[in-house]
Each structure stands twice: as structure tokens, then as C-alpha cells.
Design a protein around this motif. Sequence first.
Motif, mmCIF file in Angstrom:
data_model
loop_
_atom_site.group_PDB
_atom_site.id
_atom_site.type_symbol
_atom_site.label_atom_id
_atom_site.label_comp_id
_atom_site.label_asym_id
_atom_site.label_seq_id
_atom_site.Cartn_x
_atom_site.Cartn_y
_atom_site.Cartn_z
ATOM 1 N N PRO A 206 25.629 17.698 37.551
ATOM 2 C CA PRO A 206 25.065 18.628 38.530
ATOM 3 C C PRO A 206 26.080 19.663 38.981
ATOM 4 C CG PRO A 206 25.521 16.504 39.538
ATOM 5 C CD PRO A 206 25.782 16.350 38.072
ATOM 6 N N LEU B 10 24.379 18.912 45.888
ATOM 7 C CA LEU B 10 22.964 18.735 45.587
ATOM 8 C C LEU B 10 22.153 18.548 46.870
ATOM 9 C CD1 LEU B 10 23.011 16.363 42.492
ATOM 10 C CD2 LEU B 10 22.873 18.837 42.540
ATOM 11 N N GLN C 232 17.062 17.079 45.126
ATOM 12 C CA GLN C 232 17.731 17.071 43.826
ATOM 13 C C GLN C 232 18.477 15.759 43.613
ATOM 14 O OE1 GLN C 232 20.005 20.679 44.545
ATOM 15 N NE2 GLN C 232 18.874 21.723 42.922
ATOM 16 N N ARG D 42 15.839 13.144 42.729
ATOM 17 C CA ARG D 42 15.195 13.357 41.439
ATOM 18 C C ARG D 42 16.151 13.226 40.263
ATOM 19 N NH1 ARG D 42 13.822 17.935 42.429
ATOM 20 N NH2 ARG D 42 15.204 19.190 41.125
ATOM 21 N N MET D 43 17.386 13.746 40.401
ATOM 22 C CA MET D 43 18.309 13.841 39.269
ATOM 23 C C MET D 43 19.296 12.678 39.199
ATOM 24 S SD MET D 43 19.099 17.923 39.685
ATOM 25 C CE MET D 43 20.278 17.933 38.341
#
Length: 936
Positions: free
Chosen positions: A922, A826, A830, A833-834
Motif C-alpha cells: 500500500p 491507509l 482501505q 479491504r486490502m
Amino acid sequence: MGTGKKSVVIGFDTEFTYLDKGTDRQLRVIDSYQFSVFAPRDKRYRYDIVLLPLVDGAVRHRDGGGSFGGPLAVGDCVALVLRESGLWRALGLPDPRGVARRDFWVPGGYTPSMEVLYRHHGVSVVLAGHYLTADLTTFARPLRRRGDGKYDDILRRVTSASGGLVSLKPIRMSVGSGAHGSSRRFLPLSITVRDTVGQAAAGSNTLKVLGEVCGVPKLDVGDAIEDMSSLRRVNLPTFLEYGVNDAAIVLEYLTALWGVGVVPPVTLSGGGAHALRAGVKTYLGISSNAEFSARFQGLVSVDDGQEMADDGLSYYRVRSQTPVDGDANQVHSAFQKSFHGGWNSCLEVGFFATETYDHDIQSAYPSAMAAVIDVDYENGCIEEVIKNRGLSIDDFPLGFVTPLVAYVNWEFPRGVEPCLPVRVGQSIIYPRSSEGIGAAMGENMADVEFDSFEVEFDSFEGAWCCGPELLLALKLGAHVTVQIGYRLRTLDRGGEPSRSMRSAVKQMVADRCEAKQVWGKGSLVELMIKVATNSCYGKLAQDVAERRGWNSWVEEMESIGGSAVTSPYHAAMITSLVRAFLLGMANQVELISVTTDGFITSELDVECYDAFGLADVFRSSRDALVGDPTVWEIKHRQDDLVNLTTRGNVSLSPDGVLAKAGLKTPEGIERGGSVEERMWFMHTAVSRDGKVPNSYTTFPTFQELSRSENRLDFGPVTRSPEVSLDFDMKRRPLPDTLRADVVCGALRWISAIIVELFRAIPVLLLMIFAYQLFSLYQVFPSTYLALAAVVFGLTFYNGSVIAEIIRSGVHSLPKGQNEAAVALGLRPGQTMRMILLPQAITAMLPAIVAQMVIALKDSALGYIIGYVEVVRSGIQSASYYRNYLAALFVVAVIMIILNYSLTKFAGWLERRVREGRKGKTPLAKAKDTEPVGAEP
């Protein structure tokens, strides 16, 4: 660590002024020559002597070639100092002008007569200055010759070392005076040149620091330093006091360092070499330097007239030495070929927003020195010749310190970091297979002849490698085949392997500890021993990989030669141990960058890794040297690393790393790792579109200052190289994993300033400030002025507080969350955020809700600037109906309902976020680079 030789020591300095500054015809005028020397009868007193040229003091050039120096000659100045201080009597001279020609001249002319004069009346002096590149050049005399026809130019009799100018042996200069004839007198000076730039630790070798150390403060004349000619003209006493100050500092510093009237070693690292040799001699029970060379280095001196085989090894040829026998010759050659510098590599390129740490091996090279075992040169140093077979762990009876060297080929399994070095140009790479590298390392092997046996090298592709890395390769599962190799016979001491360097280094470490106790940490003596100890490895390796320097006497580049302790066996084993340790760690820890004696990684604790057994080698050495087996220390930590190339990375954190890949910081930017310097390098690196122009001002090289043709005088020179900050391709990039990251360090710092600023200001003060500001500049209509001010104050104050709450929440998450996201491929955005933000917001919701409740209640402060909100409406209603209790009760109920609803909504949202995150995984990503030689 000193030489132990006695001599008169004279501190020296000059003052000068540049005319026509900023032009190509810049001219230097010598304003004064200063000397400082101790009184011959009472060393508590000094003679400070200043010579003021009464004629044109300009350093001039004729037809663009050859500087004539200043108005005075070095010999004349030294003779005057000896005469005026009375030292000539203490030196036993019959006359301050020297010896009459009739008392030493012999048939045969100038040369034999000078030999007689120096044999019976030679005067030994040390002329010492600070950064003699500036001062000694005032004595340049490239066109004047002596009676024997040789040049009488001191710049052709010195060399460059550690940033200064020194003489490797005394310089003979006879100063004549009086009328020509038998009564003419000659003062036979034997001048040793020393420079205090090389007598202190790098970064601590300014005159100001040296003056603080020896108790002679460095004086300051402010802007007058730019025009010393004017200062001399308008304020001579101040000029004289300032002028002689530097010479006094040089004299007092060298005296504090080495003793009164002692010839300093060439450099402080040279003092370390003397100390190492003395420690080894004590351990081995030998007294002479010749025995040291034979038993420690495997070398003997060459007799006059004896021819030396041309084996390409310059480090001992320059010192007129040769290996003790054929075995030693082969071992020297093999270890010289296996010698490489430290491992420096950029393993992963990009922006790392996670916490990373710069770990260093504590005293890496002294620790490795303490682990190396002595070789028995007296009884034949080769114990076993290994050829044409596979290598096994059984070939290493002493583990990683087994003295073994071999020409090998190899094949590593996939999934490991290869550890056998191959030189390609000026770089070292670590290929997975030796296939195809014959052109780099195995060329001309078919032409090599070995004593007593023949070896076929046809179509063999490989490299010379040292024992520590060979054993590590076997432990990593590599298949290693030896074409030719040697395991050496070790020297025993009391039934244990002899380690003379451990004893020598341990003594220096003990001396440093004692210096800390007696003189304090950071004292002159403690720093001197520290620098000398750390420089010993450099002296062991000096010229093993041939280095060339400018020989000003013959005016050509030549090998600099080895030091008094140079040994290819010791140098190769030491560097191999350090490299192998780092390579072993690279197979257990995910590394980002490696630099000689440490690496950058996201792992906080690396002490727990064994590096396949190499950690124990260093722990044993550390325990023997300092009584502490701890190996690693953290030098830097950061959470915004930008890794560009080998020795090229930066963090904006003041405690983070900064390695500029050879780029020089421009003038006007604070150096030493300042935030300004980091911002400059970050911007330069990420905004480049090719090589980076890097103009800077420096001074002429020693070659430019000492050559006969087109000689330059000392003065500022502008150079404009272009520096590459691109990935150096020591490892092959994997194109499918490349990505674009946006690095904006300025935004990070702006955000931090905003958060800290508005968190510190009371919200009411913000409202009043905004109200006055908006009113003054008529930003909003008058009907919305109070509302805008309230919104401004609540937004900036509570926004900064909530930002800090979320930041704390992100940092409170387990480190494994971020590491897992990075491992899965990632991007930083990302990941935030994730992965991180959802968990941080969930964890910090109670604090966020509490702050929102505070914001709601703080809105009541708006009534002070005329904003009509709930509380103010309630008060107005109570005033109109004359019922304050009921009105305020209603306002309280409304506030309770709003806050309770807000709390219930936050609870619902927390549950919703937790449920929504279930089952999401992810995508993964591959590593950015892999070792050269890996299959696609």
C-alpha cells in the motif's frame, strides 16, 4: 485536616415554591426554614427546628433592583435556635436575648461598643447548608444597614467556593431585641458559613450520598417537591419531616467528617492544604505557621504600615506577605512566569477504527509533588546565576528535579516533538523554534531590573521555562541559550536532598490506606483523604497564575489571592515535571490526544518506555508513596475513537472515552457516559456546520445574586452559548494529508443488534415466523411462500454466524497489521479491504466452510413448512416406489458430493487468495499535524 477550632454547628435548609413557572416574572415563596443542632448536654440528641412564616413568604423585587429576601432575617433565626435549644446557657450568656446595652456601651458610639460586646460575649456559630446558593439567598437584605452604616446583607459577606457559598472569616451580626434604651439587649453572633457541596468529592456530593454516608437517609416526597406550599397545606407532618431532613443530614455529615462542634475548613481542598502544611512542618521540625511560610514558601508577613513593592504578584499581596529577601523575590517572579497548566492537545484528528487506549499517570500530581526538592531560603535561595550562555546537561546535577528556571531561546531538530511551552492567549503551544515569539513572552524584558547586575534583552525572543522541560529539550537535541536564569540552593537532610512534600503526601497516603482497612474502601474517611490529597496541588498553585473572583462586599472583580501553602516554585516544578513526562512519552510513542495527566494511543503497554529518564522520577515517587513503582493505568479502551479537538473526543463503547469540549448535555439525555449521551455527542460533532448552539438551564451566578443593582433571586436561568468543536490550531495541519472519513456509529450498533438477535434464534423458528409473516401480509405468491421463508431463515441465521466468524478473524490478527496500515496512510476502509479482511477470511475459511455445510444441511428443515427440497423429494419418491432405503441412500450421496465439492472449492480459493496477495504494497501517508514553527 480540620481547623481544630470549636463552635456550635447548625444545619440549615429551606423549602420554597415557584409561582408563575416558565415566565419572566417567576416568583419564589419561602415555605419554611429548617435548623438542626445537637442538644447542649447530650450530643446523642438533636433539636430539629422548623420555622413556618405566617406572613407573605414571597421573595420580592422593587423597581427591578434588589431582592428583599424572604420574611425572616438570618440573625433572628439563629438567635431563635440558640434560645429554643438551650444553647445560650451552654455558651455562658446571661439571657437568651443577649447582653443589655448598659452592660457594654462605651463612649464613642456604635463601633467601639460592639468591639467591647464581642470581646467579652461573642457567640461563635457555624451555619452550614447544602448548596447555599439556593438557601442563603432567602436572607438577602441589600438595603438594610447596620448602626455603623455598613450593609447588613449576608450575601455581601460571603463568597463562592467549590460550587457553594462560604465565609472566609466569621460574619458579625448583632441581634437586637426589646425597647430602645439602656435595657435593650444585643446578641453578638459571629457566624461562619459553610457549604457541604465543597465538603465532598465532586460527583459524590449530593444530599442523598451524604445521607447514606452519615446514616441519615434522604427522604423523598415524589412530585410534591414541585409544590411544597401545597404539601405544607394538605399534609403538614410529612412536610415538616421532609423539610428538616436536609438540615439533619448536613449536621450529621459535618460531625462525622470533622467531629462534634468543630469548625469545618472552608472546603475539603482547604483541609488538604492544612494537612500538607502540618506534614511539612513536622518534617522540617517547625511549629509555627510563620516559620512554615518563611522556610517552605520564602515569604514573611508584612508589618502594619510597611509598604510592599508592586511586583504584580497578587497571591501573596492579598495575604499581606512579601518574599523574605531580594533573591526570593526574583525566584518567585521567575517561577511565576514559567508556571503553566497541564499539557492538553489534539495531536491527530479523525476517526480511528483501530484499538486505542487512554493511559493515565497514576496520582500524577501527588507523585510529582513527592519528587520536588526543598529550597534553602534561609541562606539565600539562588546558588548560581546563569546568563548569556548555552545551557548544558551539566547544569542539572540533580537531573530532572534540579531547581532551575531560565529565560531562554531555542531551536529543536526536525523529527522530535518540541517540549518548551509558550503561552499564546489562553493556550500553550510548543514551537520548534523560539524565533518570532518575543511578542508573546519576551515583551518589556528590556525594562526589567535585576539586583547587582545588568542584562540587555534587545531583540531576544524567548520564554521563561522550568528545569524539567529544559533538561528534556537538551536530551532531545535542542540548542538552548540562556539570557538569564537561576539554579537554586537546595536544602539537605542527612546528606540527601530534602523532600518535605514527599513526607507530607506519604503520610496522607498512609492515612488513606489505614482508613480503607478500618472503615472500608469507599468509606467517608477514605474518600475525604483521597480528595484532600489530590487537591493539595491546586492549593500550591492557587493564584500563581492570577485568578479573579467577585468580591460582593465592594462589588467588583479582584484577585482571589493565594492559599496558605501557595508557592510558585513548587507549583511550576510540579506542572513542569508532569508536562515533561508526557512530552517525553510523545517522543517515544505515537500519541493521538493528550489531556493533563494522560494520553490516548494505540499502544497497549507503555510502562516499558523511559521517557528519557522521566519515568524513573515518577517510579521513584510512586515507590516511596505506595510501595508500587507502576506508573501507568488504562482508564478507557475503544476501537471507534473520533478525535475532534483538545478535550473533544468520543467513543460509542460504554468503556470508551467521552470528552465533550465544553458542550453541555441537553435535558432528557442520560448523562455520565451513557450510550445515548455518546450517540448525541457523536451526531452533534460530525453533523455540525459551524459553532454548536448549546442552550441549557442553570442558576444565577454569585455576582448576579449578590450585586446591589438588578439583583436576581435564585431561580432557573436559560443560557444559550455557542460552542466550537473545531480543531484549535495548537498544531499546524498538513493539508496534503487531510482526508474525509465517514463516521456512522448508528450503523455499527444496528449491525451488532442484528447479529446478536438472529444468532440467538433457532433457524427453524425463523422459518416458521417468516412463513406466517409473509402469509399474513401476502408478501409473496403462495407458490413461493415456503421458498421465501426458508431463504429468510437460512440467510439471517447463517449470515449473523458468519459475520461473527469474520469479526473474530479480524480481531485475531496481530495488532501490528493495523498499525502498519495506519502508519502507511491507509484509510480505515482501505485497511479493512486490502489488509485485514483478506487475512481474516483466509484464516477463517475452515470455519466459514463448516458453517456453509451446516446451512446446506439446515435447508432440509424446509420440509416442515412444505418446501420441496432434496430430502423431501427423496422421501416423496421413496413413498411412491415403496423403496425408502435406496431413496435415502441416493439423497445421502448427493449431500456428500455437494459438501465435499464445497470443501475442495474452499481449499482452492484459500490458495488463490494467498497467491494473489503476494507482492502488493500500500501507499504511504504523512502525519496529519506537526508542531507549530516547523518549516513547510
